[in-house]
Design a protein around this motif. Structure first.
Motif, mmCIF file in Angstrom:
data_model
loop_
_atom_site.group_PDB
_atom_site.id
_atom_site.type_symbol
_atom_site.label_atom_id
_atom_site.label_comp_id
_atom_site.label_asym_id
_atom_site.label_seq_id
_atom_site.Cartn_x
_atom_site.Cartn_y
_atom_site.Cartn_z
ATOM 1 N N LEU A 153 77.572 32.324 129.871
ATOM 2 C CA LEU A 153 77.189 31.899 128.533
ATOM 3 C C LEU A 153 76.709 33.118 127.771
ATOM 4 O O LEU A 153 75.843 33.842 128.264
ATOM 5 C CB LEU A 153 76.076 30.849 128.581
ATOM 6 N N VAL A 154 77.244 33.328 126.583
ATOM 7 C CA VAL A 154 76.862 34.483 125.775
ATOM 8 C C VAL A 154 76.398 34.006 124.411
ATOM 9 O O VAL A 154 77.156 33.368 123.675
ATOM 10 C CB VAL A 154 78.025 35.478 125.622
ATOM 11 N N GLU A 155 75.124 34.317 124.103
ATOM 12 C CA GLU A 155 74.543 33.907 122.822
ATOM 13 C C GLU A 155 74.696 34.994 121.770
ATOM 14 O O GLU A 155 74.808 36.180 122.098
ATOM 15 C CB GLU A 155 73.043 33.614 122.968
ATOM 16 N N SER A 156 74.615 34.585 120.520
ATOM 17 C CA SER A 156 74.581 35.519 119.402
ATOM 18 C C SER A 156 73.868 34.850 118.241
ATOM 19 O O SER A 156 73.726 33.621 118.222
ATOM 20 C CB SER A 156 75.991 35.947 118.983
ATOM 21 N N GLY A 157 73.387 35.671 117.300
ATOM 22 C CA GLY A 157 72.853 35.123 116.071
ATOM 23 C C GLY A 157 71.345 35.180 115.904
ATOM 24 O O GLY A 157 70.830 34.747 114.882
ATOM 25 N N ASN A 183 73.639 23.924 136.783
ATOM 26 C CA ASN A 183 73.077 24.384 135.522
ATOM 27 C C ASN A 183 73.329 25.876 135.384
ATOM 28 O O ASN A 183 73.280 26.618 136.374
ATOM 29 C CB ASN A 183 71.569 24.148 135.492
ATOM 30 N N THR A 184 73.550 26.333 134.167
ATOM 31 C CA THR A 184 73.677 27.760 133.935
ATOM 32 C C THR A 184 73.060 28.121 132.589
ATOM 33 O O THR A 184 72.930 27.273 131.706
ATOM 34 C CB THR A 184 75.147 28.225 134.023
ATOM 35 N N TRP A 185 72.663 29.385 132.461
ATOM 36 C CA TRP A 185 71.908 29.848 131.291
ATOM 37 C C TRP A 185 72.499 31.143 130.771
ATOM 38 O O TRP A 185 73.049 31.950 131.539
ATOM 39 C CB TRP A 185 70.456 30.118 131.691
ATOM 40 N N GLY A 186 72.346 31.353 129.458
ATOM 41 C CA GLY A 186 72.686 32.634 128.879
ATOM 42 C C GLY A 186 71.568 33.639 129.079
ATOM 43 O O GLY A 186 70.538 33.331 129.668
ATOM 44 N N GLN A 187 71.773 34.824 128.553
ATOM 45 C CA GLN A 187 70.795 35.896 128.748
ATOM 46 C C GLN A 187 69.661 35.826 127.739
ATOM 47 O O GLN A 187 68.644 36.495 127.895
ATOM 48 C CB GLN A 187 71.488 37.270 128.650
ATOM 49 N N GLY A 188 69.828 35.046 126.693
ATOM 50 C CA GLY A 188 68.785 34.864 125.701
ATOM 51 C C GLY A 188 68.989 35.720 124.462
ATOM 52 O O GLY A 188 69.544 36.818 124.538
ATOM 53 N N THR A 189 68.518 35.202 123.335
ATOM 54 C CA THR A 189 68.563 35.944 122.083
ATOM 55 C C THR A 189 67.222 35.748 121.367
ATOM 56 O O THR A 189 66.680 34.648 121.331
ATOM 57 C CB THR A 189 69.741 35.497 121.197
ATOM 58 N N GLN A 190 66.690 36.838 120.836
ATOM 59 C CA GLN A 190 65.351 36.805 120.235
ATOM 60 C C GLN A 190 65.408 36.244 118.819
ATOM 61 O O GLN A 190 66.236 36.651 117.998
ATOM 62 C CB GLN A 190 64.764 38.215 120.200
ATOM 63 N N VAL A 191 64.491 35.324 118.560
ATOM 64 C CA VAL A 191 64.273 34.803 117.207
ATOM 65 C C VAL A 191 62.815 35.076 116.836
ATOM 66 O O VAL A 191 61.913 34.691 117.579
ATOM 67 C CB VAL A 191 64.566 33.293 117.136
ATOM 68 N N THR A 192 62.614 35.770 115.731
ATOM 69 C CA THR A 192 61.272 36.084 115.268
ATOM 70 C C THR A 192 61.110 35.572 113.847
ATOM 71 O O THR A 192 61.902 35.921 112.968
ATOM 72 C CB THR A 192 61.001 37.588 115.318
ATOM 73 N N VAL A 193 60.091 34.736 113.643
ATOM 74 C CA VAL A 193 59.815 34.173 112.328
ATOM 75 C C VAL A 193 58.485 34.743 111.847
ATOM 76 O O VAL A 193 57.439 34.519 112.467
ATOM 77 C CB VAL A 193 59.765 32.639 112.365
ATOM 78 N N SER A 194 58.527 35.471 110.758
ATOM 79 C CA SER A 194 57.311 36.084 110.224
ATOM 80 C C SER A 194 56.663 35.170 109.190
ATOM 81 O O SER A 194 57.339 34.433 108.469
ATOM 82 C CB SER A 194 57.638 37.434 109.596
#
Length: 120
Positions: free
Chosen positions: A4-8, A108-119
């Motif tokens: 699984l590959v995340e983006s965005g 079950n399987t997981w992606g590597q994760g993508t950071q979301v930062t809300v200021s």
């Protein structure tokens, strides 16, 4: 194997929007459930939203009415549209899938994760 590959992910001001995408590849027979979890600093990973292959959705109370999960079964992708973002939505977002592989094993399987930062 299934990947699984995340983006965005990225940085956004409170009240803004982001769209996450995730693509699955590998020895896939079916992706029975796909979705998203997140982990804030110092906290455990928590459920955000899931969607079944038939289109049934489930959301955490904290994101209902703000986030929308969707999928394209023909492309093995899942997306998370996040609106009205709040600082407490900050974290690493992980794509998730419950997979039936071509050999009919299930896991079950997981992606590597993508950071979301809300200021604020």
């Amino acid at each position: 194997q299934v990947q699984l590959v995340e983006s965005g992910g990225g940085l956004v001001q409170a009240g803004g929007s982001l769209r996450l995408s995730c693509a699955a590849s590998g020895s896939i027979f079916s992706l029975d459930v796909m979705g998203w979890y997140r982990q804030a600093p110092g906290k455990q990973r928590e459920f955000v939203a899931t969607i079944t292959s038939g289109g049934s959705t489930n959301y955490a109370d904290s994101v209902k009415g703000r986030f929308t999960v969707s999928r394209d079964n023909t492309k093995n992708t899942v997306a998370l549209q996040m609106n009205s973002l709040k600082p407490e939505d900050t974290g690493v977002y992980y794509c998730y899938a419950f997979v039936t592989a071509t050999g009919r094993s299930k896991f079950n399987t997981w992606g590597q994760g993508t950071q979301v930062t809300v200021s604020s």
